[in-house]
Design a protein around this motif. Sequence first.
Motif, PDB file in Angstrom:
ATOM      1  N   PHE A 289       0.972  -1.115   0.117  1.00  0.00           N
ATOM      2  CA  PHE A 289       0.111  -0.037  -0.029  1.00  0.00           C
ATOM      3  C   PHE A 289       0.980   1.188  -0.066  1.00  0.00           C
ATOM      4  O   PHE A 289       1.879   1.329   0.630  1.00  0.00           O
ATOM      5  CB  PHE A 289      -0.988   0.122   1.251  1.00  0.00           C
ATOM      6  CG  PHE A 289      -1.816   1.233   1.489  1.00  0.00           C
ATOM      7  CD1 PHE A 289      -2.789   1.591   0.429  1.00  0.00           C
ATOM      8  CD2 PHE A 289      -1.874   2.018   2.380  1.00  0.00           C
ATOM      9  CE1 PHE A 289      -3.377   2.765   0.559  1.00  0.00           C
ATOM     10  CE2 PHE A 289      -2.566   2.889   2.759  1.00  0.00           C
ATOM     11  CZ  PHE A 289      -3.443   3.427   1.617  1.00  0.00           C
TER      12      PHE A 289
ATOM     13  N   SER B 117      -8.494   0.326   0.031  1.00  0.00           N
ATOM     14  CA  SER B 117      -7.457  -0.083  -1.007  1.00  0.00           C
ATOM     15  C   SER B 117      -6.394  -0.842   0.026  1.00  0.00           C
ATOM     16  O   SER B 117      -5.732  -1.906  -0.274  1.00  0.00           O
ATOM     17  CB  SER B 117      -6.745   0.914  -1.557  1.00  0.00           C
ATOM     18  OG  SER B 117      -5.776   0.941  -2.565  1.00  0.00           O
TER      19      SER B 117
ATOM     20  N   ARG C  29      -4.189  -1.696  -6.539  1.00  0.00           N
ATOM     21  CA  ARG C  29      -4.393  -0.324  -6.021  1.00  0.00           C
ATOM     22  C   ARG C  29      -5.682   0.088  -6.651  1.00  0.00           C
ATOM     23  O   ARG C  29      -6.286  -0.841  -7.450  1.00  0.00           O
ATOM     24  CB  ARG C  29      -3.256   0.540  -6.689  1.00  0.00           C
ATOM     25  CG  ARG C  29      -2.874   0.406  -8.148  1.00  0.00           C
ATOM     26  CD  ARG C  29      -1.600   1.048  -8.636  1.00  0.00           C
ATOM     27  NE  ARG C  29      -1.448   0.723  -9.929  1.00  0.00           N
ATOM     28  CZ  ARG C  29      -0.285   0.867 -10.572  1.00  0.00           C
ATOM     29  NH1 ARG C  29       0.555   1.330 -10.125  1.00  0.00           N
ATOM     30  NH2 ARG C  29      -0.311   0.673 -11.852  1.00  0.00           N
TER      31      ARG C  29
ATOM     32  N   HIS D 112      -6.356  -3.888 -10.275  1.00  0.00           N
ATOM     33  CA  HIS D 112      -6.886  -2.452 -10.169  1.00  0.00           C
ATOM     34  C   HIS D 112      -8.146  -2.478  -9.488  1.00  0.00           C
ATOM     35  O   HIS D 112      -9.139  -3.129 -10.280  1.00  0.00           O
ATOM     36  CB  HIS D 112      -6.811  -1.574 -11.473  1.00  0.00           C
ATOM     37  CG  HIS D 112      -5.472  -1.325 -11.651  1.00  0.00           C
ATOM     38  ND1 HIS D 112      -4.886  -2.224 -12.711  1.00  0.00           N
ATOM     39  CD2 HIS D 112      -4.380  -0.489 -11.454  1.00  0.00           C
ATOM     40  CE1 HIS D 112      -3.429  -1.451 -12.764  1.00  0.00           C
ATOM     41  NE2 HIS D 112      -3.256  -0.816 -11.767  1.00  0.00           N
TER      42      HIS D 112
END
Length: 278
Positions: A10, A25, A211, A238
């Motif tokens: 992250f 996320s 992400r 994603h």
Amino acid sequence: MSRQAFVTRFAPSPTGYLHRGHAFSALTAHEAARAAHGRFLLRIEDIDTARRRPEFIAAIAEDLAWLGLDWETPVRVQSEHFADYAAALASLQARGLVYRCFKTRAAVAKEIGRAPHGPASPYVGAPLQPDEEARLISQGLPYAWRLSLAAAERALGGLGALAFVEEGEGPVALDPARIGDPILARKDLGVAYHLAVVVDDAAQGVTHVIRGEDLREAAHVQRLLQALLVLPTPAYRHHPLILRPDGKRFAKRDAGETLRDLRAHGVTPQALRRDLGF
Ligand code: GLU
């Protein structure tokens, strides 16, 4: 899967407090690492030293710990690695793959607006003639370094063989129209987002980049840089963005929606995790 086989991260930028979107996320990546018996890393993306603030860096750790996440230490902090990014840039410079760009943002935006493919396509420029370039340098004008997509294609004998894996979708072929001539070193910083991320993902042994959907296009540029710098290619995932009730994206300036605001209003990490689908 062995412990080394799955490494994700992250990578927030400490230019504001984390909000729900960041929590989603971070939880997505953390959960993926847990499920794969893999590793979860944290990286502080603070190359923009004018915008980063130490209190935001401290708050990232505090907020993630509050959420119940744990991560490996030491944490990679980008501002401690400018020399690594400079070395990567130097290798591209030595091979004639980048060029100086003196244009202002406004001038670039205007040119993109006039381009035949319309404003959605990224900027494609060209190096200046040597005497013109020398003149601007001697005037002390600042310049960015852009990757030359054309030079990159020549160096690699075309982009046809390049792809990245988007998990759940399969291989995605590189699309030059999503790459253009990206800035690899900003005028003010000597590095820019794509270059730092690619160098760091390799340095940290990241195998899975997890992400937000907003960075999907970035994978095209980043995959190309991995090829040019001969770095391993992670898989990409994603994830959809968590939107505000009005359908807009969370922004750092959205008061009341940062994790610390939620906490101050008595929201528990359990409630937030549930709310986000964990
Ligand atoms: N630092 C970037 C951001 O805050 C994320 C970069 C990445 O995950 O590749 O949006």
